[in-house]
Enzyme design. Structure first.
Site: not given
Length: 347
Positions: A20, A33, A116, A134
């Site tokens: 990604w 994500e 997040y 995170d």
DNA sequence: TATACGTGGGA
DNA sequence: TTCCCAAGTAT
């Protein structure tokens, strides 16, 4: 050197080559994500490849049935992620013309996206300087600054977000965010962090005060509930079985399972057949055997499931049945998938 | 705001 | 074996 410069310098030499990261397409970043929430890269990677292959665009994902999406998510856990992902994909495809929202404020409105993920997408795809926090960021910052505020307290959540926001490199927020996460994952690890070769060893508060193993501080442990599951694995004379969808709240929503009788303890055959639920299902004659002599203990984050699989042979049923060969089309919890694999191999 | 929500890997 | 915990979110 500033914190950010040191970090990014480390990142340029040590970053992971992840699929990604070849893209800034918000659809791909979003997928990655969501999949990586509370999930290790090693576990999520194959799912990411499968999803991007099967659903190259948000329209492809939006067109799929929820059950198909859950089937592809099978084994990854936290299935609400898949349901919310699919819900938001339909919203983006149908109401936003396939255009992903481009600001933190708009992104966070999507189901399944919190602070997040909105920060990650906004910074990586749209260069918006909003800091991610995170588990890695909590660890890196609590150690470097020697912060003992519990990371799961409301005070801690605010404090670390604000601190990260002061540190972010506004000219390359996406790189900064990924750098601090990679640094936490690869270098400032929970156990055995690589302090000997750390670029921050000259100024890390935890290292100086020998607090590395005490940080970050997390308060309270979770309570684990014990439950006793009896799955009724039915084989009718015409080779069918019953599989039904879990609805409502609780674990495995939207996934399928064999008829389930829950009890307060492990039960034997007599206790099973005399239970009301069993009689309700099988007024007629049946042959019953316990498949697993020893209970299978399936551990979820908040529950331990003591599980027995009962093989039930019976005549034709009037209830909704499916062919055995159709089971595999349905999304099932890994507990059921594992059973099926053993059961079908043994036969 | 505390709790529920999966699964698998490492020490 | 047991425990921790991993790119969090919803309620």
């Amino acid at each position: 050197m500033t914190f950010s410069n040191t970090l990014i310098y480390w990142y340029l030499q040590n970053n992971r080559d992840l699929p990604w990261r070849k893209s800034r397409n918000p659809y791909f970043i979003w997928l990655s994500e969501i999949m990586l929430q509370q999930t290790r890269v090693a576990q999520g990677l194959s799912y990411y490849l499968k999803f991007t292959d099967t659903f190259p665009t948000v329209f492809d994902l939006a067109k799929a049935d929820e059950s198909t999406v859950l089937k592809m998510w099978q084994g990854l856990g936290y299935y609400s992620r898949a349901r919310n992902l699919h819900f938001s994909a339909k919203q983006i495809a149908n109401e936003l013309n396939g255009e992903f929202p481009s600001t933190y404020k708009e992104i966070i409105k999507l189901k399944g996206i919190g602070d997040y993920t909105a920060s990650a997408i906004a910074s990586i795809c749209f260069n918006e300087p909003t800091a991610v926090v995170d588990g890695n960021v909590y660890r890196v910052l609590s150690r470097y600054y020697g912060i003992k505020t519990p990371i799961n307290s409301s005070a801690g959540i605010k404090e670390f977000k604000a601190l990260a926001q002061t540190l972010i490199d506004e000219s390359q927020p996406g790189t900064f965010n990924q750098a601090i996460m990679d640094f936490g994952a690869l270098h400032c690890k929970p156990q055995n962090p690589l302090c000997d070769s750390c670029p921050f060893s000259g100024s890390c508060m935890a290292l100086e005060k020998k607090l590395t193993n005490e940080l970050p501080v997390k308060e309270k442990k979770i309570k684990v509930r014990k439950r006793y599951f009896n799955f009724l694995v039915i084989k009718t004379d015409d080779n069918k079985t019953i599989l039904s969808e879990r609805k409502g709240k609780g674990i495995w929503q939207g996934l399928f399972q064999f008829p389930l009788i829950e009890s307060n303890k492990n039960i034997n055959k007599n206790e099973l057949v005399s239970s009301e639920e069993f009689i309700d299902l099988f007024p007629a004659e049946t042959t019953i055997s316990l498949f697993n002599e020893k209970e299978i203990v399936h551990k979820l984050s908040h529950q331990h499931l003591y599980t027995q699989f009962w093989i039930i042979e019976t005549k034709k049923l009037n209830k909704a049945t499916i062919k055995w060969t159709e089971i595999e089309k349905h999304p099932v919890p890994i507990l059921i998938a594992n059973f099926l694999e053993t059961f079908l191999t043994k036969k």
